[in-house]
Structure formats: structure tokens, C-alpha cells
Design a protein around this motif. Structure first.
Motif: not given
Length: 188
Positions: A81-109
Motif C-alpha cells: 500500500t502506498t498512501f499519498s496526498t496528491y489527490g484527483e489532479d494526479s489520478l492519471e499519473s498515479r494510475l500510470n505509476i501503478l500500471s508500470s509497477g505491476v506491468s499492466y497496461y489495460g483498462e481500470y474498472e
């Protein structure tokens, strides 16, 4: 006071992170972050080690890697788990970091609860002795700028053993339950 005979409370470092030896629901303790930002369920037999598996910077960042392993039952669950206070403005970059970390490049539900938005996905990864099942997401508070990346991985320690019984539907439900159990604290 006598401590519960669970891995979480028998491990000194893990015990220091948990608020009470009383289970908040069967099989789970409550982890309340020292950042003051969130709380979540902690499995009674999950443990973590100190740094680098636990890192915190003030009230704006916290990363915890913990695991629950049972050789007799032939399973290994890991959590990150990784907690941060970046908020909704950085959602896209947070999802990109998550995707990169698990090598996943699909869509999110997207799943909406009363107080959070959860962007989640899953994947399988064949390994030498077993298959790892990844369930992961980014949980965003609707009330403030807080977010939590949550990764849950489950696998048999050795798939060739007869007692390798991973029910992927049940594990997906469990992972979503973990993510939905995250409660963000409102800003004071």
C-alpha cells in the motif's frame, strides 16, 4: 497484558503499527496510519519488517509491504500500500505509476462507494512454481486530496502440491473488500 497468538501480534515491528490487539472483525485488526490520513484492515497473520518495507514521510506519504504466508496451507499473500496526498489532479499519473509497477497496461474498472472512487484491475503472472494473481487499484477519497495505491497478490507456494487451491473469484472479492475497507480521515 497477554498478546494474541497471531503472527501480527507476535511480530514486534508489526505489533508497533497496530492500535489494538482486539480484532475489529474476525481475522482482522485495524491499522490506523501515523500519517493521520487513513485506516484499513490488517489480516491477523500478516507481518511486515521495518525499512525498506515500511516507509513514512511526515503526514503526506507512507508505503507498507506486508505478507501472509502459510506453508502448511500452501499459500503466500502479499500486500503493498502506498498512501499519498496528491489527490484527483494526479489520478492519471498515479494510475500510470501503478500500471508500470505491476506491468499492466489495460483498462481500470471504476467502483464508487459513499466516500471513495476505486480504480481497479487484475492480472495473472505465470511463475516457475506457481501462478501469481494480482488484484490492484488506486483508491481516491471524494472528500480530500488523499489516495492509496493497493496491491494484493496471492499464489500457491508450490502449485505442484495437491493443496494448491486458489479460488480466483473469491480472491478478487477479498481484494475488493480490502480496498473498500480503506477509510480516509477528513482534513482537520
Amino acid at each position: 497484558m497477554e498478546l494474541p497468538n497471531t503472527k501480527a501480534f507476535q511480530d514486534e515491528f508489526t505489533r508497533s503499527l497496530l492500535d489494538s490487539p482486539k480484532e475489529v472483525e474476525e481475522g482482522y485488526y485495524l491499522f490506523e496510519s501515523d500519517t493521520g490520513g487513513y485506516s484499513m484492515l490488517w489480516p491477523k497473520d500478516a507481518v511486515t519488517d521495518g525499512p525498506p518495507f515500511y516507509q513514512r514521510t511526515g503526514e503526506s506519504f507512507e508505503k507498507i509491504q506486508f505478507y501472509e504466508r502459510n506453508e502448511k496451507e500452501n499459500y503466500d499473500n502479499s500486500f503493498s500500500t502506498t498512501f499519498s496526498t496528491y489527490g484527483e489532479d494526479s489520478l492519471e499519473s498515479r494510475l500510470n505509476i501503478l500500471s508500470s509497477g505491476v506491468s499492466y497496461y489495460g483498462e481500470y474498472e471504476e467502483i464508487e462507494t459513499d466516500k471513495t472512487l476505486i480504480y481497479c484491475a487484475k492480472k495473472e503472472l505465470p511463475l516457475k512454481y506457481s501462478t501469481a494473481y494480482f488484484y490492484f487499484g488506486y483508491i481516491l477519497s471524494k472528500e480530500n486530496e488523499q489516495g492509496l495505491e493497493y496491491i494484493y497478490v496471492t499464489q500457491c507456494i508450490d502449485e505442484s502440491k495437491r493443496n494448491c487451491n486458489i479460488d480466483t473469484e473469491q480472491e478478487e472479492k477479498r481484494a475488493l473488500y480490502y480496498m473498500q475497507s480503506v477509510i480516509f480521515n477528513k482534513d482537520e
